[in-house]
Motif scaffolding. Structure first.
Motif, mmCIF file in Angstrom:
data_model
loop_
_atom_site.group_PDB
_atom_site.id
_atom_site.type_symbol
_atom_site.label_atom_id
_atom_site.label_comp_id
_atom_site.label_asym_id
_atom_site.label_seq_id
_atom_site.Cartn_x
_atom_site.Cartn_y
_atom_site.Cartn_z
ATOM 1 N N GLY A 69 -2.822 -0.007 -0.925
ATOM 2 C CA GLY A 69 -3.806 -0.496 -2.124
ATOM 3 C C GLY A 69 -5.480 -1.648 -2.096
ATOM 4 O O GLY A 69 -5.677 -1.885 -2.741
ATOM 5 N N ASP A 70 -5.667 -1.771 -1.608
ATOM 6 C CA ASP A 70 -6.776 -3.306 -0.819
ATOM 7 C C ASP A 70 -7.871 -2.594 0.427
ATOM 8 O O ASP A 70 -6.880 -2.567 1.041
ATOM 9 N N HIS B 222 -0.094 15.009 5.732
ATOM 10 C CA HIS B 222 -0.655 14.465 7.131
ATOM 11 C C HIS B 222 0.945 13.325 6.818
ATOM 12 O O HIS B 222 1.068 13.031 6.259
ATOM 13 N N ARG B 223 0.523 12.705 8.611
ATOM 14 C CA ARG B 223 1.979 11.445 8.719
ATOM 15 C C ARG B 223 1.106 10.297 8.012
ATOM 16 O O ARG B 223 0.098 10.228 8.994
ATOM 17 N N VAL B 224 1.984 9.659 7.291
ATOM 18 C CA VAL B 224 1.251 8.590 6.440
ATOM 19 C C VAL B 224 2.079 7.326 7.083
ATOM 20 O O VAL B 224 3.457 7.553 6.283
ATOM 21 N N THR B 225 2.093 6.168 6.969
ATOM 22 C CA THR B 225 2.733 4.969 7.035
ATOM 23 C C THR B 225 1.644 3.963 6.106
ATOM 24 O O THR B 225 0.559 4.133 5.384
ATOM 25 N N TYR B 226 2.464 3.754 4.869
ATOM 26 C CA TYR B 226 2.269 2.834 3.442
ATOM 27 C C TYR B 226 2.521 1.101 4.562
ATOM 28 O O TYR B 226 3.809 0.616 4.549
ATOM 29 N N HIS B 227 0.757 0.165 4.557
ATOM 30 C CA HIS B 227 1.326 -1.123 3.923
ATOM 31 C C HIS B 227 1.149 -1.506 2.751
ATOM 32 O O HIS B 227 0.524 -2.054 1.849
ATOM 33 N N PRO B 228 1.684 -2.809 2.555
ATOM 34 C CA PRO B 228 2.073 -3.162 0.933
ATOM 35 C C PRO B 228 1.434 -4.605 1.560
ATOM 36 O O PRO B 228 1.956 -5.730 1.753
ATOM 37 N N THR B 229 0.105 -5.054 1.076
ATOM 38 C CA THR B 229 -0.460 -6.230 0.749
ATOM 39 C C THR B 229 0.062 -7.207 -0.017
ATOM 40 O O THR B 229 1.100 -7.160 -0.343
ATOM 41 N N CYS B 230 -0.486 -8.585 0.437
ATOM 42 C CA CYS B 230 0.051 -10.247 0.324
ATOM 43 C C CYS B 230 0.348 -9.825 -1.257
ATOM 44 O O CYS B 230 1.247 -10.871 -1.924
ATOM 45 N N HIS B 231 -1.509 -9.602 -1.548
ATOM 46 C CA HIS B 231 -1.501 -10.019 -3.498
ATOM 47 C C HIS B 231 -0.810 -8.822 -4.109
ATOM 48 O O HIS B 231 -0.380 -8.870 -4.865
ATOM 49 N N SER B 232 -0.499 -7.610 -3.403
ATOM 50 C CA SER B 232 0.187 -6.761 -4.662
ATOM 51 C C SER B 232 1.866 -6.725 -4.450
ATOM 52 O O SER B 232 2.120 -6.919 -5.145
ATOM 53 N N LEU B 233 2.591 -7.375 -3.526
ATOM 54 C CA LEU B 233 3.194 -7.514 -3.227
ATOM 55 C C LEU B 233 4.579 -8.664 -3.907
ATOM 56 O O LEU B 233 4.794 -9.062 -3.997
#
Length: 257
Positions: free
Chosen positions: A212-213, A134-145
């Protein structure tokens, strides 16, 4: 390895599939997954809201549940909870705890990981054998980043997924606007930040927005659902747990049914 799995509050109550996927993935990689049955909230919500003394029982319970020396690591599908255990628990224990609590917190902190950093940094695995066409985009969450500094570890794992069409999210490091109680106390600002994030997600043409959250996915997914269009949200663990023989099947849009 013998790995303790922490479900998190949202995982337990709203997103159990992300927790199950984490267990399935770790077991598939050959590890013994242990779920301490008496685990509770890590206390992050209280600490972030300014109540640092009140979560002492929660911090103590976490240290007791996951302090078992037979556990080689503690893993959770949440950058924010991992960040709380690794950084905030120590602050709370130093200010309001006793010597036993401080020792317990330090012991658990040293072996606690968010899922992607455990896979890449501890297990030295970047290809987990996943398949997700599938076509996927990733959002890096603030705490992980910003707190855990996981960097591009989630992207490294996603790039190795067979069949995936991974597209870059514009302004990916911008906050989605959730921030726990921030979304309630500052609803107008939170909603404006969410609109910007949804615009960027929609611009990718992705079928799935992952992170990841579960908390951020809840916020973004809630906004997208109100539009009745665009991608669905799905936790990183669920993509990594999907294989050719046991795939995650995306629900068909209502118009296609």
């Amino acid at each position: 390895m013998r790995v303790g799995l922490f479900a998190t509050c949202l995982g337990d109550t709203l997103f159990p599939d992300a927790v199950k996927a984490t267990a399935v993935l770790l077991a598939r990689l050959g590890h013994d997954v242990v779920f301490p049955p008496e685990q509770t909230c890590c206390g992050q919500m209280h600490i972030n809201t300014g109540y640092q003394r009140e979560p002492i029982p929660l911090v103590r319970a976490f240290a007791e549940q996951f302090g078992d020396s037979s556990l080689d690591a503690v893993v959770m599908p949440s950058g924010s909870c991992a960040g709380s255990v690794r950084h905030q628990h120590e602050i709370v224990a130093e200010r309001y705890g006793d010597a036993a609590l401080r020792a317990g917190v330090a012991a658990v902190k040293a072996k606690t990981y968010e899922l992607s950093e455990f896979l890449v940094d501890v297990l030295d695995v970047t290809d987990v054998g996943a398949w997700f066409p599938h076509r996927v985009t990733y959002h890096p969450t603030c705490h992980s980043l910003r707190m855990l500094r996981v960097g591009d570890k989630p992207l490294t794992l996603l790039r190795a997924v067979a069949g995936i069409d991974l597209v870059e999210l514009p302004q990916s490091d911008a906050c989605c606007g959730f921030g726990g109680t921030f979304a309630v106390k500052n609803a107008d600002t939170s909603s404006a930040m969410l609109r910007d994030k949804m615009r960027d997600v929609l611009s990718t043409g992705a079928d799935v927005c992952t992170a990841g959250d579960s908390s951020c996915l809840m916020h973004i997914g809630g906004g997208l659902s109100r539009l009745k269009a665009g991608p669905r949200t799905l936790h990183l663990a669920q993509i990594l747990a999907s294989t050719r023989t046991s795939p995650f099947l995306l629900p068909q849009p209502e118009a296609a049914r």
